[in-house]
Design a protein around this motif. Structure first.
Motif, PDB file in Angstrom:
ATOM      1  N   ALA A  54      35.752 100.509  50.095  1.00 45.68           N
ATOM      2  CA  ALA A  54      35.575 101.879  50.565  1.00 45.68           C
ATOM      3  C   ALA A  54      34.311 102.061  51.402  1.00 45.68           C
ATOM      4  N   PHE A  55      33.291 101.264  51.121  1.00 43.79           N
ATOM      5  CA  PHE A  55      32.005 101.451  51.795  1.00 43.79           C
ATOM      6  C   PHE A  55      31.521 100.151  52.452  1.00 43.79           C
ATOM      7  N   HIS A  56      32.456  99.397  53.033  1.00 41.35           N
ATOM      8  CA  HIS A  56      32.087  98.110  53.632  1.00 41.35           C
ATOM      9  C   HIS A  56      31.117  98.286  54.790  1.00 41.35           C
ATOM     10  N   ARG A  57      31.127  99.448  55.444  1.00 43.69           N
ATOM     11  CA  ARG A  57      30.211  99.681  56.568  1.00 43.69           C
ATOM     12  C   ARG A  57      28.758  99.774  56.108  1.00 43.69           C
ATOM     13  N   THR A  58      28.539 100.004  54.819  1.00 38.08           N
ATOM     14  CA  THR A  58      27.166 100.115  54.322  1.00 38.08           C
ATOM     15  C   THR A  58      26.553  98.762  53.986  1.00 38.08           C
ATOM     16  N   VAL A  59      27.372  97.709  53.977  1.00 34.89           N
ATOM     17  CA  VAL A  59      26.823  96.364  53.729  1.00 34.89           C
ATOM     18  C   VAL A  59      25.955  95.980  54.919  1.00 34.89           C
ATOM     19  N   PRO A  60      24.707  95.640  54.708  1.00 30.46           N
ATOM     20  CA  PRO A  60      23.810  95.356  55.843  1.00 30.46           C
ATOM     21  C   PRO A  60      24.280  94.154  56.642  1.00 30.46           C
ATOM     22  N   ASN A  61      24.025  94.209  57.927  1.00 30.54           N
ATOM     23  CA  ASN A  61      24.427  93.122  58.813  1.00 30.54           C
ATOM     24  C   ASN A  61      23.292  92.144  59.078  1.00 30.54           C
ATOM     25  N   SER A  62      22.205  92.340  58.400  1.00 33.36           N
ATOM     26  CA  SER A  62      21.066  91.453  58.551  1.00 33.36           C
ATOM     27  C   SER A  62      20.518  91.152  57.163  1.00 33.36           C
ATOM     28  N   PRO A  63      20.279  89.874  56.873  1.00 35.27           N
ATOM     29  CA  PRO A  63      20.409  88.729  57.784  1.00 35.27           C
ATOM     30  C   PRO A  63      21.827  88.160  57.803  1.00 35.27           C
ATOM     31  N   GLY A  64      22.076  87.342  58.813  1.00 39.25           N
ATOM     32  CA  GLY A  64      23.293  86.543  58.872  1.00 39.25           C
ATOM     33  C   GLY A  64      24.575  87.293  59.151  1.00 39.25           C
ATOM     34  N   LEU A 109      26.122  89.567  57.571  1.00 39.42           N
ATOM     35  CA  LEU A 109      26.935  89.523  56.360  1.00 39.42           C
ATOM     36  C   LEU A 109      27.998  90.618  56.367  1.00 39.42           C
ATOM     37  N   GLY A 110      27.659  91.792  56.912  1.00 37.65           N
ATOM     38  CA  GLY A 110      28.641  92.865  56.988  1.00 37.65           C
ATOM     39  C   GLY A 110      29.841  92.474  57.834  1.00 37.65           C
ATOM     40  N   SER A 111      29.584  91.893  58.984  1.00 38.96           N
ATOM     41  CA  SER A 111      30.674  91.438  59.857  1.00 38.96           C
ATOM     42  C   SER A 111      31.493  90.337  59.191  1.00 38.96           C
ATOM     43  N   LEU A 112      30.811  89.444  58.463  1.00 39.83           N
ATOM     44  CA  LEU A 112      31.525  88.367  57.778  1.00 39.83           C
ATOM     45  C   LEU A 112      32.472  88.935  56.732  1.00 39.83           C
ATOM     46  N   LEU A 113      31.994  89.912  55.957  1.00 38.06           N
ATOM     47  CA  LEU A 113      32.856  90.557  54.964  1.00 38.06           C
ATOM     48  C   LEU A 113      34.044  91.232  55.642  1.00 38.06           C
ATOM     49  N   GLU A 114      33.793  91.954  56.718  1.00 37.89           N
ATOM     50  CA  GLU A 114      34.848  92.715  57.381  1.00 37.89           C
ATOM     51  C   GLU A 114      35.868  91.809  58.064  1.00 37.89           C
ATOM     52  N   ALA A 125      27.415  83.610  62.877  1.00 34.92           N
ATOM     53  CA  ALA A 125      26.725  83.574  64.173  1.00 34.92           C
ATOM     54  C   ALA A 125      27.605  84.282  65.194  1.00 34.92           C
ATOM     55  N   SER A 126      27.327  85.573  65.440  1.00 36.01           N
ATOM     56  CA  SER A 126      28.193  86.369  66.305  1.00 36.01           C
ATOM     57  C   SER A 126      27.411  87.194  67.323  1.00 36.01           C
ATOM     58  N   SER A 127      26.154  86.881  67.543  1.00 33.66           N
ATOM     59  CA  SER A 127      25.325  87.702  68.436  1.00 33.66           C
ATOM     60  C   SER A 127      25.894  87.744  69.851  1.00 33.66           C
ATOM     61  N   TRP A 128      26.325  86.589  70.396  1.00 33.54           N
ATOM     62  CA  TRP A 128      26.880  86.565  71.745  1.00 33.54           C
ATOM     63  C   TRP A 128      28.161  87.385  71.812  1.00 33.54           C
ATOM     64  N   LEU A 131      39.805  93.566  63.874  1.00 34.25           N
ATOM     65  CA  LEU A 131      39.452  94.923  64.279  1.00 34.25           C
ATOM     66  C   LEU A 131      38.556  95.625  63.269  1.00 34.25           C
ATOM     67  N   ASP A 132      38.460  95.089  62.054  1.00 33.43           N
ATOM     68  CA  ASP A 132      37.580  95.691  61.045  1.00 33.43           C
ATOM     69  C   ASP A 132      36.125  95.296  61.249  1.00 33.43           C
ATOM     70  N   ASP A 133      35.873  94.243  61.998  1.00 32.64           N
ATOM     71  CA  ASP A 133      34.517  93.756  62.224  1.00 32.64           C
ATOM     72  C   ASP A 133      33.731  94.781  63.037  1.00 32.64           C
ATOM     73  N   ARG A 134      32.597  95.201  62.507  1.00 30.62           N
ATOM     74  CA  ARG A 134      31.786  96.214  63.197  1.00 30.62           C
ATOM     75  C   ARG A 134      31.259  95.713  64.539  1.00 30.62           C
ATOM     76  N   GLY A 135      31.292  94.399  64.767  1.00 32.37           N
ATOM     77  CA  GLY A 135      30.861  93.867  66.051  1.00 32.37           C
ATOM     78  C   GLY A 135      31.721  94.343  67.200  1.00 32.37           C
ATOM     79  N   LEU A 136      32.951  94.791  66.904  1.00 32.97           N
ATOM     80  CA  LEU A 136      33.850  95.292  67.941  1.00 32.97           C
ATOM     81  C   LEU A 136      33.826  96.814  68.052  1.00 32.97           C
TER      82      LEU A 136
END
Length: 349
Positions: A62-72, A74-79, A251-254, A284-289
């Protein structure tokens, strides 16, 4: 002779279906905490760890967007693997039954509801196909594809209006052009991405989505205007940078930087209707998009896992639209690529 109220043991054995759920020890502490059926006992007092795990799973969903994306990241990896949380729920269900825990079974309602809200719509069957304006195919053709001609024929046999391809290596490009030309007379190619169309194309241009740290020649984006029944549609084809899962995280910075650049270009596009097809190396769930998903409509039917082709676990090949609806998304049969093609119907607003 007086008949016994309960019947004989033989009679009870002959009619096991007469057994019913009953609560033992009415008025006792045990009676308040468990239910039994024969020798099977379900308890409200055991399985607390399983119940806590179920609640935690529901919170993450329900609150996956609140998982921090730093370091690594991790939020994007979960999503990226969020749909597979359904397997966690299934494991918890089995363990709860084995533990005979009513508490854990009740707690499982929470993650089931959260998962259904996020992904339940994707499981619904395709509605009766109605009127649509375009059929599009998106496919990463693979730079190691040994059968580009067969791949081209397979995609054309699906009879889409548009075919978007990525990883068009120089040796294979003439094969795709020659094979698709009879049915797709209009084409646009920029670097390693291309678009084939049954409808006229104009205003073909390269879209610069190269991350700042990449200094060598690198072209993975294009834009073309497709003319469909007196309507102009901006069509983008893009291949975002790859991501890697390392010990330090994702590793998704690029990839994220490239998505941001593409999102700005689409936002500034003057045409009302736009389509976006490509390999985004992400779900599409990855916040990187978010720079893309916040501006475009995404499919609401069909998981269509496209990668890897041998055992698909995620859909990283995407179709999005602005001022249009993306219908049920599904995969096509495997080609010589390590991706599966995806196909969708597009209805213009």
């Amino acid at each position: 002779m007086r008949a016994r109220a309960g019947g004989t043991a033989a009679e009870e054995a002959a009619a096991p279906w007469k057994a019913s759920w009953r609560r033992p020890g009415r008025g006792t502490a045990k009676g308040l905490s468990s239910w039994t059926r024969g020798r099977v006992q379900l308890s409200w007092t055991r399985g607390r760890v399983l119940a806590a795990t179920a609640v935690l799973t529901a919170i993450l969903l329900a609150f996956h967007r609140t998982v921090p994306n730093s370091p690594g990241h991790l939020g994007s990896l979960l999503e990226s693997f969020l749909p597979w949380s359904g397997l966690v729920i299934m494991v918890l269900l089995v363990l709860s039954l084995l533990r005979r825990s009513l508490l854990a079974l009740a707690a499982l309602v929470l993650p089931v509801a959260a998962w259904a809200c996020l992904f339940g719509g994707l499981l619904l069957p395709e509605a009766e196909p109605g009127a649509h304006d375009l059929v599009v195919v998106q496919h990463n053709a693979g730079d190691e594809n040994t059968d580009p001609a067969g791949t081209a024929r397979s995609l054309a046999d699906a009879e889409p209006d548009l075919i978007a391809l990525e990883e068009l290596v120089p040796a294979a490009l003439p094969v795709y052009e020659r094979t698709l030309a009879p049915r797709y007379p209009y084409r646009a190619v920029a670097g390693t991405v291309g678009l084939w169309s049954k409808h006229p194309l104009t205003d073909v241009d390269t879209v610069d989505i190269r991350p700042a740290e990449i200094t060598e020649p690198w072209s993975r984006g294009l834009r073309a205007v497709v003319h469909v029944r007196h309507r102009e549609i901006a069509v983008y084809v893009a291949h975002l940078p790859s991501v890697r899962i390392r010990s330090t995280g994702l590793a998704s910075s690029w990839r994220d930087e490239s998505a941001g650049l593409l999102g700005k270009v689409i936002a500034d596009d003057e045409l009302r209707t736009a389509l976006l097809l490509g390999d985004f190396n992400s779900t599409l769930d990855d916040r990187g998009l978010t720079p893309l998903t916040s501006r475009m409509n995404v499919p609401r039917r069909g998981f269509a896992f496209s990668f890897p082709a041998a055992f698909p676990v995620a859909r990283i090949d995407q179709v999005m639209a602005r001022s249009a609806t993306v219908g049920h998304l599904r995969t096509l049969p495997a080609t010589g690529s390590d991706h599966l093609p995806v196909i969708a119907r597009i209805t213009l607003d």
